[in-house]
Design a protein around this motif. Sequence first.
Motif, PDB file in Angstrom:
ATOM      1  N   CYS A 311       6.582  51.562 -78.561  1.00  0.00           N
ATOM      2  CA  CYS A 311       5.841  51.672 -79.832  1.00  0.00           C
ATOM      3  C   CYS A 311       5.904  50.351 -80.602  1.00  0.00           C
ATOM      4  O   CYS A 311       6.989  49.903 -80.979  1.00  0.00           O
ATOM      5  N   ALA A 313       5.149  49.642 -83.581  1.00  0.00           N
ATOM      6  CA  ALA A 313       5.699  49.800 -84.935  1.00  0.00           C
ATOM      7  C   ALA A 313       7.225  49.823 -84.867  1.00  0.00           C
ATOM      8  O   ALA A 313       7.903  49.129 -85.633  1.00  0.00           O
ATOM      9  N   PRO A 322       8.120  57.623 -82.183  1.00  0.00           N
ATOM     10  CA  PRO A 322       7.393  58.795 -81.666  1.00  0.00           C
ATOM     11  C   PRO A 322       8.329  59.850 -81.078  1.00  0.00           C
ATOM     12  O   PRO A 322       8.045  61.042 -81.150  1.00  0.00           O
ATOM     13  N   CYS A 369      -2.175  53.063 -81.482  1.00  0.00           N
ATOM     14  CA  CYS A 369      -2.438  52.243 -80.281  1.00  0.00           C
ATOM     15  C   CYS A 369      -2.393  53.049 -78.992  1.00  0.00           C
ATOM     16  O   CYS A 369      -2.845  52.576 -77.951  1.00  0.00           O
ATOM     17  N   ALA A 371       0.171  53.696 -77.105  1.00  0.00           N
ATOM     18  CA  ALA A 371       1.194  53.267 -76.128  1.00  0.00           C
ATOM     19  C   ALA A 371       2.157  54.415 -75.829  1.00  0.00           C
ATOM     20  O   ALA A 371       2.579  54.607 -74.682  1.00  0.00           O
TER      21      ALA A 371
HETATM   22  S1  SF4 Z   1       0.213  55.377 -81.300  1.00  0.00           S
HETATM   23 FE1  SF4 Z   1       2.304  55.799 -80.642  1.00  0.00          FE
HETATM   24  S2  SF4 Z   1       3.052  53.847 -79.854  1.00  0.00           S
HETATM   25 FE2  SF4 Z   1       1.249  53.379 -81.075  1.00  0.00          FE
HETATM   26  S3  SF4 Z   1       2.053  52.937 -83.107  1.00  0.00           S
HETATM   27 FE3  SF4 Z   1       1.545  55.116 -83.102  1.00  0.00          FE
HETATM   28  S4  SF4 Z   1       3.445  56.116 -82.530  1.00  0.00           S
HETATM   29 FE4  SF4 Z   1       3.694  53.951 -82.003  1.00  0.00          FE
END
Ligand code: SF4
Length: 432
Positions: A311, A313, A322, A369, A371
């Motif tokens: 992630c 972030a 997450p 994103c 990920a």
């Molecule tokens: S989509 Fe998932 S990996 Fe991407 S910033 Fe949000 S929590 Fe993090």
Amino acid sequence: MTTMALLASIIFSIVTAAALLLFAKNLMRIRKNILLGKASFINDQKAKRWKNVFLLALGQKKMFRNPLVACLHIFVYVGFVVINIELLEIVIDGILGTHRIFENYLTQLGFANLYTEIINCFEILAALVWMACVVFFIRRNILKIKRFLSQDLNGWPHSDANYILIAEIILMGLFLLMNAADSEKNFIISQHLSPYLKELSASSLITIEKTAWWLHIIGIYIFMNYLPYSKHLHIILAFPNAYYAPLTPKGMMHNMPEVQNEVLYAMQPEMAPTHTAAPASFGAKDVMDLSWKNLMDAYSCTECGRCTAACPANVTGKLLSPRKMMMATRDRLEEVGRNISLNKVFVPDNKSLLHDYISVEELRACTTCNACVEECPVSISPLDIIIELRRSLVMEESNAPQEWNAMFNNIENNFAPWKFAPDDRDAWTKKV
Ligand code: SF4
Ligand code: SF4
């Protein structure tokens, strides 16, 4: 059958029935909790869904990004499942008071060696499971892999992972000890333990074999009934979760039809469908506002932290994790479930998933994103939950940073995030 043997059979039958009933009751509780989520019909493209079950759940495809860990994980998984076939014989022996009943049948059928070969296979798998669990225990507790050190796992989640590894190490050890103490047998792995028992008398060996037998089966029953309270429930839920995983491209956002219709009406009134009623609320504030698939995701999470490690972030020091999103959703769902089973209906407890379990700061840090979704080995989407909570935050509580509000206003008035009139959109192409 002697009186003692009869008593042992009766006790065994009662313990087995109680363990199975408790397990079924716990599975029903979890099913009920998952069904607290909003209905959503997911059963299209069945062939693709079954392919996901074979590749992602059974084949553990995503784990093979790290082949060594994947192989160890496969040992544990396949080994544990296959060795449990031996359970069938143990259960029948326990109920009927027999000893290695399958061996007798196979011998009568003329396959005297087949039984030994099967148990040899089980022993090899048991040794591999034992070895893999020891490696996982060392990785988790001594090598201190970063994703296992996160504060997400402080307290119970850290212990939970260790309890399961220790339980598997002990159960496999008991299985091998039980075979080693059987003086009439010479199986491939346990024969190497036999020299340590050779000084013991025949009656002591029988006592050790019987004790290991009882501890092994009782240990399996405890393990089985511990599963519904543990992250290891994923060994069951990974399969339906893979089946019901979204098949749409990962970057595709699922719009809210009510909002989409409004936008269509603003931009192209002739394309807008006829009026649709506004929903009672937008997004999700609590677990009951999420879909049942989101809730099944929460129960399927292995807490491996691959999502959090990927992630952006989290990597850049933001509060968002997450993995913690999934753990918080499961914790809140369990709390709501307990509330309902106590009061028959949900009695408001002045708490909600949003704010009490997941903070605004965490939600705002997500870049959407994907990920985390890409990384998850058991087809979970933490992003789905984040988006639903964020929708509630923005659309129900009007809780958005000033910059977002400016962008929302621009979209509403200019049909684009910028503060230019729609007619000026191509102004940048003209020479000044
Ligand atoms: S989509 Fe998932 S990996 Fe991407 S910033 Fe949000 S929590 Fe993090
Ligand atoms: S959501 Fe998936 S990747 Fe993240 S911790 Fe749970 S199982 Fe692991």
